[in-house]
Design a protein around this motif. Structure first.
Motif, PDB file in Angstrom:
ATOM      1  N   ALA A 208       3.738   0.477   2.944  1.00 28.29           N
ATOM      2  CA  ALA A 208       3.564  -0.476   4.004  1.00 28.29           C
ATOM      3  C   ALA A 208       3.144  -1.986   3.071  1.00 28.29           C
ATOM      4  O   ALA A 208       2.573  -1.939   2.103  1.00 28.29           O
ATOM      5  CB  ALA A 208       2.446  -0.279   4.620  1.00 28.29           C
ATOM      6  N   VAL A 209       3.870  -2.952   3.866  1.00 28.12           N
ATOM      7  CA  VAL A 209       3.740  -4.321   3.323  1.00 28.12           C
ATOM      8  C   VAL A 209       3.007  -5.149   4.149  1.00 28.12           C
ATOM      9  O   VAL A 209       3.329  -5.202   5.407  1.00 28.12           O
ATOM     10  CB  VAL A 209       4.862  -4.759   2.801  1.00 28.12           C
ATOM     11  CG1 VAL A 209       4.816  -6.184   2.535  1.00 28.12           C
ATOM     12  CG2 VAL A 209       5.623  -3.988   1.778  1.00 28.12           C
ATOM     13  N   LEU A 210       1.955  -6.058   3.768  1.00 29.39           N
ATOM     14  CA  LEU A 210       1.439  -6.880   4.699  1.00 29.39           C
ATOM     15  C   LEU A 210       1.862  -8.256   3.811  1.00 29.39           C
ATOM     16  O   LEU A 210       1.539  -8.416   2.671  1.00 29.39           O
ATOM     17  CB  LEU A 210      -0.101  -6.823   4.547  1.00 29.39           C
ATOM     18  CG  LEU A 210      -0.804  -7.879   5.396  1.00 29.39           C
ATOM     19  CD1 LEU A 210      -0.763  -7.880   6.643  1.00 29.39           C
ATOM     20  CD2 LEU A 210      -2.341  -7.962   4.749  1.00 29.39           C
ATOM     21  N   ILE A 211       2.351  -9.305   4.749  1.00 30.55           N
ATOM     22  CA  ILE A 211       2.767 -10.654   4.279  1.00 30.55           C
ATOM     23  C   ILE A 211       1.484 -11.642   4.821  1.00 30.55           C
ATOM     24  O   ILE A 211       1.261 -11.891   5.971  1.00 30.55           O
ATOM     25  CB  ILE A 211       4.114 -11.156   4.706  1.00 30.55           C
ATOM     26  CG1 ILE A 211       5.054  -9.983   4.341  1.00 30.55           C
ATOM     27  CG2 ILE A 211       4.274 -12.311   4.152  1.00 30.55           C
ATOM     28  CD1 ILE A 211       6.441 -10.094   4.699  1.00 30.55           C
TER      29      ILE A 211
ATOM     30  N   VAL B 116       7.482  -0.762   6.976  1.00 27.71           N
ATOM     31  CA  VAL B 116       7.255   0.432   6.346  1.00 27.71           C
ATOM     32  C   VAL B 116       8.466   0.772   5.661  1.00 27.71           C
ATOM     33  O   VAL B 116       9.554   0.441   6.062  1.00 27.71           O
ATOM     34  CB  VAL B 116       6.626   1.344   7.142  1.00 27.71           C
ATOM     35  CG1 VAL B 116       5.347   0.891   7.580  1.00 27.71           C
ATOM     36  CG2 VAL B 116       7.434   1.621   8.286  1.00 27.71           C
ATOM     37  N   SER B 117       8.398   1.667   4.729  1.00 27.92           N
ATOM     38  CA  SER B 117       9.468   2.240   4.013  1.00 27.92           C
ATOM     39  C   SER B 117       9.939   3.446   5.008  1.00 27.92           C
ATOM     40  O   SER B 117       9.458   3.594   5.894  1.00 27.92           O
ATOM     41  CB  SER B 117       9.139   3.095   2.820  1.00 27.92           C
ATOM     42  OG  SER B 117       8.173   3.887   2.890  1.00 27.92           O
TER      43      SER B 117
ATOM     44  N   VAL C 101       0.670  -1.250   0.098  1.00 29.67           N
ATOM     45  CA  VAL C 101      -0.020   0.181  -0.056  1.00 29.67           C
ATOM     46  C   VAL C 101       0.804   1.028   0.101  1.00 29.67           C
ATOM     47  O   VAL C 101       1.751   1.037   0.870  1.00 29.67           O
ATOM     48  CB  VAL C 101      -0.974  -0.109   1.239  1.00 29.67           C
ATOM     49  CG1 VAL C 101      -1.794   1.382   1.317  1.00 29.67           C
ATOM     50  CG2 VAL C 101      -1.980  -1.166   0.996  1.00 29.67           C
ATOM     51  N   LYS C 102       0.461   2.071  -0.977  1.00 26.24           N
ATOM     52  CA  LYS C 102       1.094   3.502  -0.935  1.00 26.24           C
ATOM     53  C   LYS C 102       0.359   4.394  -0.673  1.00 26.24           C
ATOM     54  O   LYS C 102      -0.837   4.606  -1.410  1.00 26.24           O
ATOM     55  CB  LYS C 102       1.963   3.447  -2.346  1.00 26.24           C
ATOM     56  CG  LYS C 102       3.121   2.570  -2.409  1.00 26.24           C
ATOM     57  CD  LYS C 102       4.045   2.889  -3.979  1.00 26.24           C
ATOM     58  CE  LYS C 102       5.200   2.130  -3.948  1.00 26.24           C
ATOM     59  NZ  LYS C 102       6.042   2.456  -5.171  1.00 26.24           N
TER      60      LYS C 102
ATOM     61  N   VAL D 187      -4.369   1.541   6.130  1.00 24.13           N
ATOM     62  CA  VAL D 187      -4.881   0.665   5.190  1.00 24.13           C
ATOM     63  C   VAL D 187      -4.810  -0.688   5.406  1.00 24.13           C
ATOM     64  O   VAL D 187      -5.485  -1.601   5.143  1.00 24.13           O
ATOM     65  CB  VAL D 187      -4.592   1.297   3.645  1.00 24.13           C
ATOM     66  CG1 VAL D 187      -5.212   0.496   2.784  1.00 24.13           C
ATOM     67  CG2 VAL D 187      -4.825   2.897   3.670  1.00 24.13           C
ATOM     68  N   ILE D 188      -3.480  -0.917   5.652  1.00 25.27           N
ATOM     69  CA  ILE D 188      -2.969  -2.432   5.836  1.00 25.27           C
ATOM     70  C   ILE D 188      -3.783  -3.041   6.756  1.00 25.27           C
ATOM     71  O   ILE D 188      -4.057  -4.475   6.603  1.00 25.27           O
ATOM     72  CB  ILE D 188      -1.486  -2.414   6.210  1.00 25.27           C
ATOM     73  CG1 ILE D 188      -0.745  -1.946   4.713  1.00 25.27           C
ATOM     74  CG2 ILE D 188      -0.967  -3.622   6.577  1.00 25.27           C
ATOM     75  CD1 ILE D 188      -0.527  -3.413   3.887  1.00 25.27           C
TER      76      ILE D 188
END
Length: 824
Positions: free
Chosen positions: A198-201, A191-192, A74-75, A85-86
């Motif tokens: 942000a990243v969800l795995i 997150v960056s 998500v950006k 959002v994540i």
């Protein structure tokens, strides 16, 4: 055999409908089996099942549960908004039946509390030395600030001296002080640095390993992402889906789209070519219905025997469309020719069964046997391709001599008159004639000599495709962007190898082995680091050594407590932490380093320092990490990159073997039917010259030989021999009374048409998004055109020489009876 064929021709004419119904029932059964077939996009599906690298990878996958995950990116335009959002996406994904777990942060509470314990022992000892040396000066400076005057201190027990005017060298101390006195960290978010990405795995649970399940998971994830973004109605929020599962699904979707487009293109072009050649629309169902029936039979057999299609065999549907149609075209051409001469339907059917069928039987047996010869190779991609293609040729032959004749009879019964067509493919009615190939004999011989010399020079220079990325399908811009964002947040995208070991002691020994190896490999370093449970839970003896050092540091801190009580209280938890066990680690780390199947054992990860898409770099990493020995025990690492390295090695070994096997098998089968060395040589020379020239062109301009297009070379030999068999059979059947020019403008014309249809079947892949399939199509087009050229110009010269110097009076070689008799 001739009597039996007359009986079969009579049965076809009088029981056409019954035969057709029986064929429909067989086709329906095969279609039901086709629905069960699976498609594998894994590269290991191309390797022999007993290959060590494949076994090691399967064992590692069983231990890890899977390499694969689904990653949501998500950006946004504001920090922390991406995490909001994540979180919404995570709630919905966790509610699916396939998500075993998902995370957008790491729980690092335990790791934070044991910061000092996780320092290397040598680093801790250096820190202790620095603290000891800096302590007097540090105390003097604090007292100087308190009293407003220079202070000197002597610590008699340790024989140390401190002066507030001296410079304090305490880099390690300052770094440690900042670490332990800052805000205590319990979570590390994915997150960056600017917190805009942000990243969800998400990890699937057991039972969702199939491609169908992967496709459902990716589709549901995308639907969830779209729903969450739509609810927010914020244009500044963008999201994408990445990860290995999404990559596999993308490859699968690309394959299916390529197959649909290629098959549609082939059907349209071949239909247009057939209608243009025969000037009747009825040729389409009469040729296509038995062809599609044979393909369904082939895929049904594949489903019952092999069970799945791989990256190469999945396109055999398209390839068999181009191969199997040859028999139908020869039959339809000969049937119309016979009917135009005024013979009855039954006599015309008998002619295509006995005469055209004779040549087709030899051609089918030759081609199928050449494909079956690939079963003798080790490369699984070759063996499965050979079995399916060989079976497909046999089924195509059977269908064209069972289903197609019944369709011809039914068409005639419904009013179609084959002999009344305006144009019977240049037979009897004239029409456009191809130039006499014997008119250019001298030019042909000179050109052939130059072509052979060219091939002799450049064939040894044939390159191999060393970058696996060039064989994959083009990825969508959305996937590329999402993958880049994941790399930005989670770090390097270079692949890693996995080692499964039994004991903790082995893990520690392997770590020590690679530390020594990495320190000594300064010329071509390929290993960036080694990750294992040892990095988070040091050995018990090592922990006790570190805890002793930490205890001495705590004593120093206790002595300084009065100078800075606030900082002392902040650092106290780090100085009082006890031993760390595996059970203290968060679940994600336990899953990473212990696996998911509950069995004993540990996982060690070897991260490479180079990209492995290039074969040279992949080979270097393979040599360093694929197999190694520690304390007398041999270990094997699991990696798809290692499989690719071994696959290229096996390809090089099997490529030459496959070509030799197919050539010898084809020569043997042709010799069995013709029973004459010179006849066999006449039939084989022109296609072998064409294949040799094709290899020379590959060495000059490409395409490089790869795991995908390698199947084309042996296929060229078996397929191109068909035309030579039909033309040679017709030439011998007609005797010296028929000119070679007319033979080439009748049977040779049909050979041109069959080659064009085969070329279209393979050429349909030229628009594929997969680079490997594009190279298959390019090589097939180049090879078939080369073989067609040699068949049209070289074979007539050989036939002319054969007639003048070798051939007996006009006799016919009956491929069924293997007797020679006068042409009636």
């Amino acid at each position: 055999m001739g009597h039996l064929l007359k009986i079969w021709a009579r049965a076809i004419c009088h029981r056409a409908l019954i035969i057709l119904v029986a064929a429909v029932l067989v086709t329906a059964f095969a279609a039901a089996q086709v629905m069960k077939i699976k498609i594998s996009t894994n590269i290991e599906a191309l390797m022999p099942e007993g290959a060590k690298s494949v076994q090691v990878l399967q064992n590692a996958l069983q231990k890890t549960g899977s390499y694969a995950s689904i990653q949501v990116v998500v950006k946004t335009d504001a920090p922390r908004k991406s995490l909001d959002v994540i979180r919404d996406i995570k709630l919905l994904i966790d509610g699916t039946d396939w998500a075993a777990s998902s995370q957008y942060f790491e729980d690092i509470r335990v790791l934070d509390e044991h910061k000092l314990l996780l320092l290397d022992t040598e680093e801790l000892l250096k820190l202790e030395t620095e603290v000891k040396e800096a302590l007097p000066t540090y105390m003097a400076k604090n007292l100087a600030e308190e009293f407003g005057a220079d202070v000197t201190i002597n610590i008699r027990d340790e024989n140390q001296h401190g002066d507030s005017r001296n410079e304090l060298h305490s880099e390690r101390i300052e770094k440690l002080r900042d670490a332990v006195s800052g805000e205590k960290q319990t979570r590390r978010f994915f997150v960056s640095d600017d917190e805009l990405t942000a990243v969800l795995i998400a990890w699937p649970g057991p039972g969702f390993e199939s491609l169908a399940a992967s496709k459902r998971m990716v589709e549901e994830t995308r639907a969830i992402v779209d729903r969450v973004i739509a609810q927010r109605a914020d244009r500044n929020v963008r999201a994408g889906v990445a990860g290995r599962i999404a990559g596999q699904v993308g490859q699968f979707d690309a394959i299916i789209n390529d197959l649909r487009l290629g098959l549609l293109t082939a059907v349209v072009l071949i239909s247009a070519l057939i209608i243009w050649s025969y000037r009747t629309w009825l040729a389409i169902p009469v040729i296509f219905i038995p062809l599609f029936s044979s393909i369904i039979w082939t895929m049904g057999l594949t489903s019952m025997t092999i069970g799945n299609l791989n990256l190469i065999t999945v396109f055999l549907t398209l390839i068999l469309f181009g191969l199997g149609i040859d028999f139908g075209i020869h039959n339809f051409s000969r049937y119309r020719e016979e009917r135009s001469r005024g013979v009855s339907v039954e006599e015309a059917i008998h002619t295509i069964l006995h005469h055209t069928g004779s040549a087709s039987f030899v051609a089918a047996t030759t081609t199928a046997t050449s494909f079956f010869a690939l079963l003798l190779t080790e490369f699984r991609a070759f063996t499965e391709f050979g079995f399916i293609a060989g079976a497909g040729i046999i089924f195509a032959f059977l269908s064209m001599y069972v289903v197609q004749p019944t369709l011809l009879v039914l068409a005639e019964n419904l009013g179609w008159k084959a002999g009344d067509s305006r144009r019977i493919q240049s037979i009897r009615t004239g029409g456009t004639q191809f130039p006499d190939p014997l008119r250019y004999k001298k030019v042909t011989l000179i050109a052939t000599g130059f072509a052979l010399f060219f091939a002799l020079v450049y064939a040894p220079r044939i390159p191999f495709e060393e970058n696996i990325n060039n064989l994959e399908a083009r990825k969508t811009p959305e996937f590329i962007e999402a993958k880049a964002a994941v790399r930005e947040v989670l770090g390097s995208s270079n692949s890693r190898a996995i080692v499964v070991v039994d004991t903790y002691e082995e893990v520690a020994a392997i770590e020590d082995y690679f530390k020594v190896k990495m320190a000594g490999d300064t010329q071509t370093p390929t290993i960036r680091k080694v990750d294992s449970i040892v990095d988070f839970v040091p050995e018990t003896q090592e922990q006790r050594l570190r805890l002793e050092v930490i205890g001495r540091l705590k004593k120093r801190a206790d002595d300084l407590r009065a100078l800075d009580p606030v900082r002392y209280e902040a650092s106290k938890p780090y100085l009082t932490a006890g031993e760390l066990s595996i059970l203290d680690l968060p679940p994600v780390l336990r899953r990473t380093y212990l696996g998911t199947d509950g069995s004993p054992g540990y996982l060690v990860y070897i991260d490479n320092a180079v990209g492995t898409s290039n074969r040279t770099l992949a080979r270097q990493f393979y040599d360093d990490a694929a197999k190694f020995e520690v304390d007398g025990k041999t270990y094997y690492s699991a990696s798809q990159d290692f499989i690719f390295v071994e696959m290229l090695k096996l390809l090089k070994a099997d490529a030459f073997k496959a070509v030799i096997l197919v050539t010898l098998t084809t020569a043997f089968v042709v010799f069995v039917f013709l029973r004459n060395f010179f006849d066999t040589l006449i039939v084989l020379t022109s296609p072998l010259v064409g294949v040799f020239v094709t290899v020379g062109i590959m060495g000059f301009v490409g395409p490089p030989l790869s795991i995908m297009n390698m199947v084309i070379l042996p296929s060229l030999i078996g397929i191109s021999v068909d035309n030579g068999i039909h033309i040679f059979h017709r030439a011998v059947s007609e005797g010296r009374t028929e000119s070679i020019n007319r033979i080439m403008n009748t049977t040779g014309r049909a050979a041109v048409l069959t080659t064009l249809t085969t070329l279209i079947g393979f050429g349909g892949m030229i628009t594929a998004s997969m680079g490997g399939l594009q190279s298959m199509a390019a090589l097939a087009i180049m090879g078939f055109l080369a073989c067609l050229t040699t068949t049209w110009f070289v074979l007539p010269i050989l036939l002319d020489f054969y007639r003048k110097n070798i051939m007996n009076p006009p006799l016919i070689g009956d491929a069924f009876s293997l007797k020679q008799k006068k042409t009636s």
